[in-house]
Design a protein around this motif. Structure first.
Motif: not given
Lengths: 551, 274, 319
Positions: C137, C140, C202
């Motif tokens: 994440s 991302a 994501r």
């Protein structure tokens, strides 16, 4: 009591169970909280133990611990769970998987959510049986069909072909019970299996579950917040509160001779003394022949409804979901202008539309909602919430307003210390009290109460009802009380309107409405409300004249 | 109010970096060692003590260009965001509260605009419009306001059906009270974090346009334009173009970190204080 | 296939066609009715009135806008995209090879990005809140903040200049052998993959998590299914629709990314063609290419919607 029983007959023996979870309060370091404090229980083969308590009592958590399962970060941190003579907590993941769906099965509160929407019911019902290899597919399906029959599901041969969304809620709940029974487990955990159902559907599901338990000799943990329901199916009842054991005993003892004060409060929760008032000569609000529909649809949600409300009295409107009882409230308040019929107030007709009503009319009709959480602006303080009607209708501001807010807070039995609190900082009961104070601030003649107690725990709801009655005496305000709960109605109504599919099927003074002879629907409704009495269920099923709507 | 120690480290980094960029932009003429267009050395000199970041394709001091570039980049991005936000939020709220044909008309128009990728639509429009700052800000602002409109309308529609709004309507409150006192305070936290995201998008969008030669025109240059100016050096192993590109990334990341934190902080409160 | 699905899909397709027509109006209006005279823009401020009038006549600018629109639309529908003002070449002919090049590039980027994003998304869900998930994440977040040209030039700087593994400029020509062509597009395809990968990952993670948190997954766990089987039998069938949706939305995003990536790598595709002609203010080309991009984008969105309709068991098996 466990010691007095023969050891050999014991199926489940939970000893000093301790369950913890980590919570993440905003802006603070994560901390551990204990959900279950050293609870012990034993369950014999083929017996049913009811776990009862309010929300947060830890009953579901204890139930799931028998499968070694914890929801969302919940951990078993102490004690033993002995099932069929071995401590399952020592078995590890592999051990859990072997017992889940084979020795212990689970029936969830909302079967509609618990079934996978992508698979046919039959595939899901036999899945655990096939997984654990206890039967061939053909045997398992035969067993499932037999169970569907036993649980009196319609078309038992073909219902398995369907997808979950093609079956009603009450039926799904029974299919889920069949799913649990299919792998012939030793123990089933029922987690509030009838709570989400309408009262007339609940009784059928309850009866089906009870018969199935009896005939298959399976043991069960039956979790619910409704003592009257658990009294129908359990051999023993365990009362829990805040994760601790309060009282544990035979069903008869718990409901007839409770030893703990808390149990006693739960047992007597529905008993509020309320002397019925005779209707006065002239009603101040009359609903005459009102018909209403949503949008441009031709389905009438209200059909030719007429009721009267007398000053300082309570009219209870009772019905199941879809009966049109909340729509009646919307028609009276002007949120849903009726297509036909009139609402008269103080002898003159009220404007149909909200926008056409003068401020004074708006002030006279106030409303309290079911979900107090969303009925208050989360960004306003209690002071603003209660004070706004004072400002808006009476122009009271500043210190005088604060004084009046403090008075109102006193009236609802909360101190003035709450004036600067935000709704998020209040408990469920306190929130509903603030909503009551907000409606009282307008000094209305009528308050419409839309299911105001149904989202609350029984004891909290009890307190709210008592408060409402107390306030009615002081302020002589009338209530239009919308509810699906007949026990509440008995406690507070002066007159009752029973609604069914948009129509008022029975209407009159409380004593008259609740005295036979009944029409078919009222009879069904009245006979479906669980009573705190052993053997009520069988009696009720036998005495029924009409099949429930949800079947 | 706000305790600095309780701000998580990523958010703190984001705040510090964002502040640095903003300060550089505001005080550019005082901070920059050389003028924006001043030629101070050879083409593409490497980093050295005199020219910390080296020189660019015309021999201008890259650090100074970067500082002035921050000014143009932030200036346009802030104005475009302000435009897209005020336009989108006002129309979105109004559509939610008034409903009816007003809502239908606006929503269909926005659907239509959003059915074409923003960059493509911008390129189509910029092919006929004069290339100047006003056009750039208007095109960026209007195209991006569609997203703000969608969000604020959705948020307002959700709030508009809450019981507390119904309670206010039953009390007889007028539209202004309902929009400003009931809806707005509750819509603020999603909108604030969206503000951060829209700003990042504006920075990236502006840089892309300038990189394609359709944004800020020479001799002025925002960071995207500077990438374009220096991109030919890459094949010779000269990294000058990577510096403004990295600055864009750094700015976007830091604003992202702040926006992320604001969103987490406000949603975890679920109303109440804060 | 039962009737409600056919009806919904037909509705969605019809809506898409209406939308495309509306978009064609918008693109036409955007270039024709806005202030700024096309003729003036082409000839510049110093143009004489006569030459302006001549050019207007030549471009048909003297006719009313709606007449020109229908002429243009009629042309587009019959495959005649007009002629480019700057070069006088037939647009359809110039586009053909470039469209193929762009699709070739986007195809290979998608072939890598889609499975990779789904696998990484699954890994993130499997090790939720662990370091892998946090890393994913974090990446991302970073990559949504990176401009495409940053990714592109970093790739060029290292792979083409420093290590000289792949060419930094992606020259392709007709009849180029497949292997060489693949080598030429290696860097732009990687850049495109990186541009959409993080976002897709994501969204995939969110879509799967949403399914994993539903009550029927708990039911499956309580039946004693293994973690793998819970995902395979219960989570996956319900996650397909949201994942297809995610993939389509990101492919739509990919066709925007292609514009910048083609410019970076001087790749002879639609994007570079568009940008070139925007700079030259060659309106007919911009209209034609803009419409093609919009059509691809809208089609991908329609496919996403249709996938969601078909994957919904409530619609597939009506009551």
């Amino acid at each position: 009591m466990a010691d007095s029983k023969a050891k050999s007959g014991i199926l489940l023996d939970i000893r000093n169970l301790r369950i913890e979870a980590t919570v993440f309060p905003p802006g603070e370091a994560p901390k551990n909280i204990v959900l279950v404090h050293d609870v012990s229980l034993t369950l014999e083969k083929g017996k049913v133990l009811g776990l009862i308590g309010e929300s947060g009592a830890g009953k579901s958590t204890i139930g799931l611990s028998s499968m070694g399962y914890g929801r969302g970060g919940v951990r078993i941190t102490g004690g033993e769970v002995i099932l069929n003579g071995r401590d399952i907590l020592k078995g590890g993941k592999e051990g859990f998987r072997k017992l889940r769906g084979r020795e212990v099965c689970y029936v969830a509160q909302s079967a509609a959510a618990a079934f996978n929407p992508a698979h046919r019911l039959m595939d899901q019902v036999v899945e655990a049986t096939l997984l654990h290899g206890t039967a061939t597919r053909a045997e398992a399906e035969k067993r499932a069909v037999a169970l569907f029959k036993k649980l009196s599901l319609p078309n038992p041969e073909t219902i398995g072909e369907r997808f979950p969304h093609q079956v009603s809620g009450g039926q799904l709940q029974r299919v889920m019970t069949a799913m649990a029974l299919c792998s012939e487990p030793d123990l089933i955990v029922f987690d509030e299996p009838t709570t989400a159902l309408d009262v007339t559907t609940q009784i059928d599901v309850l009866a089906a579950i009870k018969d199935a338990i009896r005939d298959t000799h399976v043991a069960a943990l039956y979790i619910t917040h409704d003592l009257a329901v658990v009294a129908q199916v359990s051999d023993e009842i365990m009362v829990l509160r805040h994760g601790r054991l309060v009282e544990w005993g035979g069903t008869r003892q718990i409901i007839k001779e409770p030893r703990q004060e808390y149990t006693n409060a739960l047992v007597s929760v529905h008993e509020i003394e309320h002397q019925e008032q005779k209707p006065g000569t002239t009603p101040f609000l009359s609903v005459k022949n009102v018909t209403a529909a949503y949008g441009r649809s031709h389905i009438k949600v209200l059909k030719n409804v007429s009721v009267d409300i007398y000053p300082g009295q309570t009219l209870a409107v009772v019905g199941e979901s879809g009966s049109g009882k909340s729509t009646l409230a919307r028609a009276i308040t002007g949120l849903l202008p009726p297509e036909e019929g009139t609402v008269t107030f103080d002898g003159r007709p009220l404007a149909n539309k909200l926008a056409d009503r003068p401020k004074e009319d708006l002030r006279q009709l106030q409303m309290i909602y079911q979900m107090a959480d969303v009925a208050m602006n989360p960004r306003q303080t209690v002071g603003t919430i209660i004070g706004r009607p004072l400002e808006f209708y009476f122009g009271i501001r500043g210190r005088e307003r604060d004084r009046r807010v403090a008075d109102l807070l006193d009236k609802i039995e909360m101190g003035k210390g709450f004036i600067d609190r935000y709704p998020a900082e209040l408990s469920g009961g306190q929130k509903q009290r603030v909503c009551i104070a907000r409606s009282l601030a307008a000094k209305p003649k009528l308050i419409i109460c839309d299911e105001v107690t149904s989202a609350l725990d029984p004891l909290v709801a009890h307190g709210i009802l008592e408060l409402l009655l107390e306030l009615q005496k002081e302020e002589s305000v009338a209530y239009l009380f919308i509810t699906h709960d007949l026990a509440t109605v008995k406690s507070i109504a002066d007159s009752i309107a029973v609604m069914y599919r948009g129509e008022v099927v029975r209407y009159g003074a409380k004593s008259k409405v609740l005295t036979p002879p009944f029409d078919a629907y009222t009879d069904l409704l009245l006979s479906s409300v669980p009573e705190m009495e052993i053997g009520w269920l069988e009696k009720a099923i036998k005495g029924r004249r009409m099949a429930s709507a949800g079947n | 109010m706000l305790d600095i120690k309780r701000i998580p480290i990523p958010a703190l980094i984001g705040i510090v970096l964002t502040a640095l960029f903003v300060l550089a932009a505001i005080f550019a003429p005082w901070i920059a060692p050389h003028g924006n267009g001043e030629i101070v050395g050879d083409v593409w000199e490497p980093m050295s003590a005199t020219h910390w970041l080296g020189t660019d394709n015309l021999g201008r001091d890259l650090l100074s260009r970067m500082i002035y570039g921050a000014r143009i980049t932030l200036f346009i991005a802030v104005l475009a965001t302000a435009l897209s936000f005020s336009l989108g939020a006002i129309l979105g709220f109004s559509a939610a509260v008034f409903g009816g044909w007003f809502d239908t008309l606006l929503s269909r128009l926005v659907d239509l605009l959003m059915s074409i990728p923003t960059l493509i639509m911008a390129l189509v429009v910029l092919s006929v419009l004069p290339t100047n700052l006003v056009t750039l800000i208007l095109v960026m602002g209007v195209l991006d306001s569609t997203r703000v409109y969608r969000l604020s309308r959705a948020v307002a529609v959700d709030i508009n059906v809450m019981d507390y709004v119904e309670a206010a309507k039953l009390r007889g409150e007028n539209e202004a009270w309902i929009i400003f006192r009931e809806i707005l305070p509750n819509a603020l936290s999603p909108l604030v974090s969206e503000l951060g995201l829209r700003f990042i998008y504006a920075v990236l969008f502006l840089s892309t346009l300038s990189f394609l030669g359709l944004g800020v025109q020479p001799p002025d240059a925002d960071w995207g334009g500077m990438v374009k100016e220096n991109k030919d050096g890459i094949v010779f192993g000269i990294a000058a173009a990577l510096i403004p590109a990295a600055a864009i990334a750094a700015l976007a990341i830091s604003v992202n970190l702040v926006a992320d934190w604001v969103l987490n902080r406000t949603t975890s409160l679920k109303g109440g204080r804060g | 296939m039962s009737s409600p699905i056919v009806k919904l899909v037909a509705q969605r397709v019809a809506l898409g066609i209406v939308l495309l027509l509306a978009v064609s109006v918008l693109i036409f209006a955007g270039t024709q009715i806005l202030p700024g005279d096309v003729a003036q823009a082409i000839l510049g401020q110093s143009a004489t009135p006569e030459s302006l009038a001549n050019l207007r006549e030549q471009l048909g600018l003297n006719q009313p806008a709606y007449v020109r629109y229908f002429q243009w639309l009629g042309g587009v529908l019959t495959g005649d995209l007009g002629t480019a003002m700057s070069s006088g070449q037939d647009i359809a002919t110039s586009i053909k090879g470039r469209l193929w090049n762009t699709l070739f590039l986007a195809f290979w980027a998608a072939i890598v990005a889609v499975p990779l994003a789904i696998i990484l998304g699954l890994i993130a869900v499997r090790y939720r809140n662990g370091w892998v998930d946090k890393l994913i994440s974090g990446l991302a977040l970073a990559s949504t903040s990176f401009p495409e040209f940053f990714i592109g030039y970093v790739l060029v700087y290292f792979f083409a200049v420093k290590w000289q593994i792949f060419p930094g400029i992606s020259t392709v020509y007709d009849g180029m052998p497949f292997g060489e062509r693949m080598q030429a597009i290696a860097l732009p395809a990687t850049a495109l993959t990186l541009v959409v990968l993080a976002h897709m990952m994501r969204m995939t993670r969110a879509a799967i998590l949403n399914v994993m948190q539903s009550a029927y997954v708990e039911t499956a766990e309580l039946k004693g299914l293994s973690a793998f089987n819970v995902i395979r039998k219960h989570a996956f069938p319900n996650a397909i629709a949201p994942i297809i949706n995610v993939v389509m939305l990101n492919l739509a995003y990919l066709i925007v990314g292609v514009v910048v990536v083609e410019v970076i790598f001087v790749y002879p595709g639609m994007g570079q063609y568009l940008v070139d002609h925007v700079t030259k203010r060659d309106v007919p080309v911009v209209q034609a290419v803009g419409l093609i991009f919009a059509a691809v984008y809208i089609s991908l969105n329609i496919i996403a919607d249709i996938a969601a309709i078909i994957a919904n068991p409530r619609l597939r098996h009506p009551k």
